[in-house]
Design a protein around this motif. Sequence first.
Motif, mmCIF file in Angstrom:
data_model
loop_
_atom_site.group_PDB
_atom_site.id
_atom_site.type_symbol
_atom_site.label_atom_id
_atom_site.label_comp_id
_atom_site.label_asym_id
_atom_site.label_seq_id
_atom_site.Cartn_x
_atom_site.Cartn_y
_atom_site.Cartn_z
ATOM 1 N N LYS A 1 0.828 -1.215 0.000
ATOM 2 C CA LYS A 1 0.000 0.000 0.000
ATOM 3 C C LYS A 1 0.856 1.255 0.000
ATOM 4 O O LYS A 1 0.588 2.201 -0.745
ATOM 5 C CB LYS A 1 -0.917 0.000 1.226
ATOM 6 N N THR A 2 1.909 1.272 0.812
ATOM 7 C CA THR A 2 2.757 2.464 0.860
ATOM 8 C C THR A 2 3.664 2.569 -0.356
ATOM 9 O O THR A 2 4.001 3.661 -0.791
ATOM 10 C CB THR A 2 3.618 2.443 2.134
ATOM 11 N N ASN B 1 -11.706 6.927 4.289
ATOM 12 C CA ASN B 1 -10.606 5.964 4.124
ATOM 13 C C ASN B 1 -9.268 6.678 3.964
ATOM 14 O O ASN B 1 -8.248 6.239 4.506
ATOM 15 C CB ASN B 1 -10.868 5.068 2.913
ATOM 16 N N LEU B 2 -9.296 7.783 3.218
ATOM 17 C CA LEU B 2 -8.059 8.541 3.033
ATOM 18 C C LEU B 2 -7.577 9.144 4.344
ATOM 19 O O LEU B 2 -6.391 9.070 4.683
ATOM 20 C CB LEU B 2 -8.278 9.643 1.995
ATOM 21 N N GLN B 3 -8.502 9.744 5.112
ATOM 22 C CA GLN B 3 -8.123 10.359 6.389
ATOM 23 C C GLN B 3 -7.591 9.301 7.357
ATOM 24 O O GLN B 3 -6.628 9.543 8.086
ATOM 25 C CB GLN B 3 -9.328 11.085 6.978
ATOM 26 N N ARG B 4 -8.225 8.146 7.370
ATOM 27 C CA ARG B 4 -7.775 7.072 8.255
ATOM 28 C C ARG B 4 -6.380 6.586 7.858
ATOM 29 O O ARG B 4 -5.506 6.373 8.711
ATOM 30 C CB ARG B 4 -8.773 5.910 8.212
ATOM 31 N N TYR B 5 -6.160 6.403 6.557
ATOM 32 C CA TYR B 5 -4.851 5.964 6.074
ATOM 33 C C TYR B 5 -3.768 6.973 6.445
ATOM 34 O O TYR B 5 -2.694 6.600 6.933
ATOM 35 C CB TYR B 5 -4.899 5.758 4.565
ATOM 36 N N MET B 6 -4.043 8.267 6.230
ATOM 37 C CA MET B 6 -3.043 9.291 6.522
ATOM 38 C C MET B 6 -2.759 9.365 8.020
ATOM 39 O O MET B 6 -1.621 9.638 8.417
ATOM 40 C CB MET B 6 -3.528 10.654 6.005
ATOM 41 N N HIS B 7 -3.761 9.116 8.858
ATOM 42 C CA HIS B 7 -3.542 9.114 10.312
ATOM 43 C C HIS B 7 -2.488 8.078 10.698
ATOM 44 O O HIS B 7 -1.530 8.393 11.420
ATOM 45 C CB HIS B 7 -4.872 8.809 11.022
ATOM 46 N N SER C 1 3.521 -0.729 14.962
ATOM 47 C CA SER C 1 2.250 -0.922 15.661
ATOM 48 C C SER C 1 1.125 -0.141 14.980
ATOM 49 O O SER C 1 -0.045 -0.520 15.089
ATOM 50 C CB SER C 1 2.372 -0.494 17.125
ATOM 51 N N TYR C 2 1.465 0.918 14.249
ATOM 52 C CA TYR C 2 0.434 1.674 13.522
ATOM 53 C C TYR C 2 -0.035 0.956 12.262
ATOM 54 O O TYR C 2 -1.254 0.875 12.027
ATOM 55 C CB TYR C 2 0.945 3.086 13.231
ATOM 56 N N PRO C 3 0.845 0.414 11.433
ATOM 57 C CA PRO C 3 0.355 -0.445 10.342
ATOM 58 C C PRO C 3 -0.444 -1.642 10.868
ATOM 59 O O PRO C 3 -1.437 -2.045 10.244
ATOM 60 C CB PRO C 3 1.642 -0.903 9.655
ATOM 61 N N PHE C 4 -0.025 -2.195 12.015
ATOM 62 C CA PHE C 4 -0.777 -3.306 12.602
ATOM 63 C C PHE C 4 -2.210 -2.879 12.899
ATOM 64 O O PHE C 4 -3.172 -3.565 12.544
ATOM 65 C CB PHE C 4 -0.082 -3.787 13.877
ATOM 66 N N ALA C 5 -2.373 -1.724 13.576
ATOM 67 C CA ALA C 5 -3.710 -1.254 13.935
ATOM 68 C C ALA C 5 -4.531 -0.916 12.694
ATOM 69 O O ALA C 5 -5.730 -1.196 12.634
ATOM 70 C CB ALA C 5 -3.599 -0.031 14.850
ATOM 71 N N TYR C 6 -3.876 -0.331 11.695
ATOM 72 C CA TYR C 6 -4.593 0.052 10.467
ATOM 73 C C TYR C 6 -5.207 -1.166 9.789
ATOM 74 O O TYR C 6 -6.361 -1.118 9.329
ATOM 75 C CB TYR C 6 -3.622 0.760 9.518
ATOM 76 N N ILE C 7 -4.477 -2.254 9.729
ATOM 77 C CA ILE C 7 -4.961 -3.440 9.012
ATOM 78 C C ILE C 7 -5.785 -4.349 9.915
ATOM 79 O O ILE C 7 -6.827 -4.861 9.507
ATOM 80 C CB ILE C 7 -3.762 -4.204 8.403
ATOM 81 N N PHE C 8 -5.366 -4.529 11.160
ATOM 82 C CA PHE C 8 -6.065 -5.478 12.031
ATOM 83 C C PHE C 8 -7.470 -4.989 12.376
ATOM 84 O O PHE C 8 -8.411 -5.789 12.434
ATOM 85 C CB PHE C 8 -5.264 -5.702 13.319
ATOM 86 N N PHE C 9 -7.627 -3.688 12.585
ATOM 87 C CA PHE C 9 -8.920 -3.171 13.020
ATOM 88 C C PHE C 9 -9.743 -2.552 11.891
ATOM 89 O O PHE C 9 -10.875 -2.140 12.131
ATOM 90 C CB PHE C 9 -8.726 -2.112 14.119
ATOM 91 N N GLY C 10 -9.201 -2.479 10.690
ATOM 92 C CA GLY C 10 -9.968 -1.835 9.632
ATOM 93 C C GLY C 10 -9.872 -2.498 8.287
ATOM 94 O O GLY C 10 -10.293 -1.935 7.277
#
Length: 543
Positions: free
Chosen positions: A282-283, A363-369, A430-439
């Motif tokens: 993705k990145t 989705n864009l705002q969440r990804y950028m966060h 841990s941020y990529p983990f949260a992005y994918i695991f919870f969303g």
Amino acid sequence: MAPQSVQMEDAECTEDDSECEHIYDASYGSSDVSVEDLTAVDLETLAASNNNSVGPNTYRIISNEDVEALQDEAGHEVMALLGCTLSAAKSVLMHYRWSKEKLANALVERDVEQVFTECGVKIEAKENPWALLPANALVMCEICCGEERFDATCSMDCGHSFCNACWRLHIKTQIDDGRARDLRCMHFKCGTKCGQEKLRGLLKLLPGYLIKYEQAYLSSYLEENHRVRLCPSVPWCGRAIQVEGEALQEPECSCGTTFCFKCGRPPHSPCTCHIWSIWNEKTTVDSGTYDWIAAHTKPCPKCNKAVEKDGGCNHVTCKCGQAFCWHCGQATKMSHTWDSIADHSCGRYKEEAERKVDEAQRNLQRYMHYFERWKDHADSLVKEKRERVNLLKLIEDECEDEGSVNTRDIGWLMRAMEQLKTARGVLAPSYPFAYIFFGNDLYTSEFSPEQTVSNQQLFEDQQQMLESEVERLSALITKCKEDLIVETKDYNAELRLRVINSSVSIQDRIIKLYDLIEHDLYGKLHSRSAEITSYQPKRNLAG
């Protein structure tokens, strides 16, 4: 069973009859080996010999100079077990990609003779049919049909003997064809592997091919061994990592490069290799840009190019000349007013179109966060590594002056910087983990929406507590480094205590974060398994 090994002597082979000696192995000096001879203890010892280090996560850094010694070490273990020569033992190991576990499994399923046959190795070398002839006796080579002195010939373990010139031509051809790791007898339908020592003797007159053969033989240990991975540093530092225990490790090479041993990518625990591959893709392809395009543009129905509307009515005209409705994306005529388009009505599509735009924007705002916070910690990790190197250089320079502080006086500070590096290495992924695991759709079927919300809150609480302590320690270390223009051995005891306490607190928070991830998140998955590199607590943080 205690097999007896025989020291082999393979002399040089030269075209000059007076200098060339016959290359031939002595007998193995042991009785026939059967599967009954191999006890369960022998097989367990063989399978466990790769994992004889203490702890689940151990590894060693190896260079090209170490490889031959490691090959010999593994070969001697198999040689003692099977009662064969060292050359044959290493040929067997090479067939099983240097995995003693795979060899042990094969010996359980098949007898020794079948295993040796599969590997192209003879259990006992056959006698050379010309062995009783004097050294100056003339024999005929079956390949070139020429007569050669007996001591200008070579016999492999299969018993087939040919002149040295034919052997060299055969070996050269095989190496040129890329088969340097699997050189076999050239007799019709034989297929027996050529012994390492005999090949070296034959190739002494061909130094270029000898180098190619040696390099291919050594590289097989690095490239085919599942317990060895080359350091991914660019440019390559020339080293490799060999794990002694669990393959899920994030070793650090002596050049400073740290990586995930399982997938070869940068360290990413607590992300699994699969989660990290999703994030990396993705990145890398910058799909955030595509999210922005989806949120702010519409494709032209004629040329399919993205069109952005920066104001005005809902009648939009592309550069290609095609007019279309911004709400539904359908092609229209040019005639329109502010609130209507001639012969077109799409009111029923308006709500759905706006919903899609709002979803893309969210989705864009969440990804950028998550992306921005991941990148901030990743950049801080690089910066802090560089500052650690600079601090070591400063200490080295100061220690050269009489009466200055030595490294023992600030060992607590060095350990704190190491703990900070570790914490950054946990926080960033841990941020990529949260992005994918919870969303991400990857785990939506594993938890109910209520469970997902609860799990995310628990995770973010632990993540934020760790993050705040990391920033606190970073500020304390910065203060220490500013005061490190050393003129006295006295150090601020209160500042030292605060740094040590913060380091210990960070370790406790990392342990709790990993406990949550491994037991309450990954541990509750039903349809898929998840494995990550576990956190290994550090000792003596107080110094």
